[in-house]
Write a protein that holds these residues in place. Structure first.
Motif, PDB file in Angstrom:
ATOM      1  N   VAL A  10     116.237 -32.465 -37.043  1.00  0.00           N
ATOM      2  CA  VAL A  10     117.461 -33.055 -36.506  1.00  0.00           C
ATOM      3  C   VAL A  10     118.405 -31.934 -36.113  1.00  0.00           C
ATOM      4  O   VAL A  10     118.539 -30.945 -36.832  1.00  0.00           O
ATOM      5  N   GLU A  11     119.027 -32.082 -34.970  1.00  0.00           N
ATOM      6  CA  GLU A  11     120.105 -31.181 -34.554  1.00  0.00           C
ATOM      7  C   GLU A  11     121.295 -32.034 -34.170  1.00  0.00           C
ATOM      8  O   GLU A  11     121.152 -33.038 -33.485  1.00  0.00           O
ATOM      9  N   ARG A  12     122.447 -31.636 -34.649  1.00  0.00           N
ATOM     10  CA  ARG A  12     123.657 -32.417 -34.381  1.00  0.00           C
ATOM     11  C   ARG A  12     124.800 -31.477 -34.056  1.00  0.00           C
ATOM     12  O   ARG A  12     125.000 -30.462 -34.732  1.00  0.00           O
ATOM     13  N   SER A  13     125.553 -31.815 -33.027  1.00  0.00           N
ATOM     14  CA  SER A  13     126.735 -31.020 -32.701  1.00  0.00           C
ATOM     15  C   SER A  13     127.859 -31.971 -32.302  1.00  0.00           C
ATOM     16  O   SER A  13     127.622 -33.068 -31.808  1.00  0.00           O
ATOM     17  N   SER A  14     129.066 -31.534 -32.563  1.00  0.00           N
ATOM     18  CA  SER A  14     130.218 -32.350 -32.185  1.00  0.00           C
ATOM     19  C   SER A  14     131.373 -31.437 -31.798  1.00  0.00           C
ATOM     20  O   SER A  14     131.461 -30.287 -32.218  1.00  0.00           O
ATOM     21  N   GLU A  15     132.241 -31.994 -30.995  1.00  0.00           N
ATOM     22  CA  GLU A  15     133.421 -31.261 -30.537  1.00  0.00           C
ATOM     23  C   GLU A  15     134.608 -32.210 -30.630  1.00  0.00           C
ATOM     24  O   GLU A  15     134.528 -33.362 -30.216  1.00  0.00           O
ATOM     25  N   ASP A  16     135.680 -31.719 -31.205  1.00  0.00           N
ATOM     26  CA  ASP A  16     136.878 -32.529 -31.379  1.00  0.00           C
ATOM     27  C   ASP A  16     138.077 -31.701 -30.922  1.00  0.00           C
ATOM     28  O   ASP A  16     138.147 -30.502 -31.200  1.00  0.00           O
ATOM     29  N   GLY A  17     138.991 -32.311 -30.251  1.00  0.00           N
ATOM     30  CA  GLY A  17     140.139 -31.559 -29.780  1.00  0.00           C
ATOM     31  C   GLY A  17     141.415 -32.387 -29.756  1.00  0.00           C
ATOM     32  O   GLY A  17     141.378 -33.608 -29.604  1.00  0.00           O
ATOM     33  N   VAL A  18     142.537 -31.713 -29.942  1.00  0.00           N
ATOM     34  CA  VAL A  18     143.856 -32.334 -29.872  1.00  0.00           C
ATOM     35  C   VAL A  18     144.712 -31.485 -28.948  1.00  0.00           C
ATOM     36  O   VAL A  18     144.769 -30.266 -29.089  1.00  0.00           O
ATOM     37  N   GLN A  19     145.329 -32.131 -27.998  1.00  0.00           N
ATOM     38  CA  GLN A  19     146.186 -31.391 -27.077  1.00  0.00           C
ATOM     39  C   GLN A  19     147.607 -31.942 -27.200  1.00  0.00           C
ATOM     40  O   GLN A  19     147.878 -33.082 -26.850  1.00  0.00           O
ATOM     41  N   GLU A  20     148.461 -31.147 -27.779  1.00  0.00           N
ATOM     42  CA  GLU A  20     149.864 -31.512 -27.949  1.00  0.00           C
ATOM     43  C   GLU A  20     150.716 -30.678 -26.994  1.00  0.00           C
ATOM     44  O   GLU A  20     150.228 -29.776 -26.329  1.00  0.00           O
ATOM     45  N   ARG A  21     151.980 -30.949 -27.003  1.00  0.00           N
ATOM     46  CA  ARG A  21     152.887 -30.237 -26.107  1.00  0.00           C
ATOM     47  C   ARG A  21     152.977 -28.756 -26.436  1.00  0.00           C
ATOM     48  O   ARG A  21     152.992 -27.906 -25.551  1.00  0.00           O
ATOM     49  N   ASN A  22     152.988 -28.408 -27.742  1.00  0.00           N
ATOM     50  CA  ASN A  22     153.183 -27.021 -28.162  1.00  0.00           C
ATOM     51  C   ASN A  22     151.880 -26.282 -28.470  1.00  0.00           C
ATOM     52  O   ASN A  22     151.891 -25.065 -28.627  1.00  0.00           O
ATOM     53  N   TYR A  23     150.764 -26.997 -28.614  1.00  0.00           N
ATOM     54  CA  TYR A  23     149.520 -26.309 -29.009  1.00  0.00           C
ATOM     55  C   TYR A  23     148.291 -27.121 -28.584  1.00  0.00           C
ATOM     56  O   TYR A  23     148.386 -28.304 -28.284  1.00  0.00           O
ATOM     57  N   ASN A  24     147.170 -26.440 -28.573  1.00  0.00           N
ATOM     58  CA  ASN A  24     145.854 -27.054 -28.376  1.00  0.00           C
ATOM     59  C   ASN A  24     145.002 -26.715 -29.580  1.00  0.00           C
ATOM     60  O   ASN A  24     145.003 -25.579 -30.043  1.00  0.00           O
ATOM     61  N   LYS A  25     144.280 -27.689 -30.082  1.00  0.00           N
ATOM     62  CA  LYS A  25     143.390 -27.451 -31.223  1.00  0.00           C
ATOM     63  C   LYS A  25     142.010 -27.982 -30.863  1.00  0.00           C
ATOM     64  O   LYS A  25     141.858 -29.104 -30.385  1.00  0.00           O
ATOM     65  N   ARG A  26     140.972 -27.136 -31.091  1.00  0.00           N
ATOM     66  CA  ARG A  26     139.595 -27.550 -30.845  1.00  0.00           C
ATOM     67  C   ARG A  26     138.748 -27.185 -32.040  1.00  0.00           C
ATOM     68  O   ARG A  26     138.876 -26.101 -32.587  1.00  0.00           O
ATOM     69  N   GLU A  27     137.893 -28.100 -32.423  1.00  0.00           N
ATOM     70  CA  GLU A  27     136.966 -27.865 -33.525  1.00  0.00           C
ATOM     71  C   GLU A  27     135.554 -28.148 -33.041  1.00  0.00           C
ATOM     72  O   GLU A  27     135.315 -29.114 -32.332  1.00  0.00           O
ATOM     73  N   PHE A  28     134.628 -27.277 -33.438  1.00  0.00           N
ATOM     74  CA  PHE A  28     133.224 -27.419 -33.087  1.00  0.00           C
ATOM     75  C   PHE A  28     132.407 -27.392 -34.368  1.00  0.00           C
ATOM     76  O   PHE A  28     132.725 -26.648 -35.292  1.00  0.00           O
ATOM     77  N   SER A  29     131.369 -28.175 -34.413  1.00  0.00           N
ATOM     78  CA  SER A  29     130.454 -28.108 -35.556  1.00  0.00           C
ATOM     79  C   SER A  29     129.021 -28.273 -35.049  1.00  0.00           C
ATOM     80  O   SER A  29     128.763 -28.960 -34.062  1.00  0.00           O
ATOM     81  N   TYR A  30     128.104 -27.623 -35.743  1.00  0.00           N
ATOM     82  CA  TYR A  30     126.690 -27.686 -35.413  1.00  0.00           C
ATOM     83  C   TYR A  30     125.892 -27.670 -36.710  1.00  0.00           C
ATOM     84  O   TYR A  30     126.206 -26.896 -37.618  1.00  0.00           O
ATOM     85  N   SER A  31     124.902 -28.521 -36.808  1.00  0.00           N
ATOM     86  CA  SER A  31     124.034 -28.506 -37.991  1.00  0.00           C
ATOM     87  C   SER A  31     122.613 -28.848 -37.566  1.00  0.00           C
ATOM     88  O   SER A  31     122.393 -29.545 -36.582  1.00  0.00           O
ATOM     89  N   SER A  32     121.660 -28.328 -38.321  1.00  0.00           N
ATOM     90  CA  SER A  32     120.260 -28.638 -38.059  1.00  0.00           C
ATOM     91  C   SER A  32     119.533 -28.797 -39.392  1.00  0.00           C
ATOM     92  O   SER A  32     119.962 -28.271 -40.420  1.00  0.00           O
ATOM     93  N   PHE A  33     118.426 -29.525 -39.339  1.00  0.00           N
ATOM     94  CA  PHE A  33     117.676 -29.853 -40.543  1.00  0.00           C
ATOM     95  C   PHE A  33     116.212 -29.983 -40.154  1.00  0.00           C
ATOM     96  O   PHE A  33     115.881 -30.579 -39.133  1.00  0.00           O
ATOM     97  N   VAL A  34     115.323 -29.402 -40.966  1.00  0.00           N
ATOM     98  CA  VAL A  34     113.879 -29.533 -40.744  1.00  0.00           C
ATOM     99  C   VAL A  34     113.206 -29.780 -42.082  1.00  0.00           C
ATOM    100  O   VAL A  34     113.496 -29.099 -43.062  1.00  0.00           O
ATOM    101  N   ARG A  35     112.323 -30.769 -42.111  1.00  0.00           N
ATOM    102  CA  ARG A  35     111.536 -31.054 -43.315  1.00  0.00           C
ATOM    103  C   ARG A  35     110.108 -31.306 -42.866  1.00  0.00           C
ATOM    104  O   ARG A  35     109.876 -32.048 -41.918  1.00  0.00           O
ATOM    105  N   SER A  36     109.144 -30.698 -43.549  1.00  0.00           N
ATOM    106  CA  SER A  36     107.727 -30.865 -43.222  1.00  0.00           C
ATOM    107  C   SER A  36     106.973 -31.421 -44.422  1.00  0.00           C
ATOM    108  O   SER A  36     107.255 -31.051 -45.560  1.00  0.00           O
TER     109      SER A  36
END
Length: 77
Positions: A10-36
């Motif tokens: 499994v591979e999962r990624s997400s991006e979240d962001g907030v844009q306000e008048r005084n600032y911009n905030k962005r968050e990124f995350s990535y995770s992966s999982f392997v089982r055999s």
């Protein structure tokens, strides 16, 4: 005897962001999982089905016909 492996990844990624008048905030995350897993000799590698329902992965592994035919009697002590 040839061993058959089943790998689930499994591979999962997400991006979240907030844009306000005084600032911009962005968050990124990535995770992966392997089982055999090593499949038993009785497993039919062509008869594997998987479904993902409500956040749960269900994997069904069918038995080969020869393995289904075997029966044995167990003595109760």
């Amino acid at each position: 005897m040839k061993k058959t492996m089943l790998s689930i990844s499994v591979e999962r990624s997400s991006e979240d962001g907030v844009q306000e008048r005084n600032y911009n905030k962005r968050e990124f995350s990535y995770s992966s999982f392997v089982r055999s897993f090593t499949l038993p000799d009785a497993a039919d590698a062509n008869g594997i089905e998987a479904k993902y329902v409500d956040g749960v992965l269900c994997v069904d592994i069918a038995k080969r016909e020869e393995a289904k035919m075997q029966s044995r009697q167990i003595e109760i002590k």
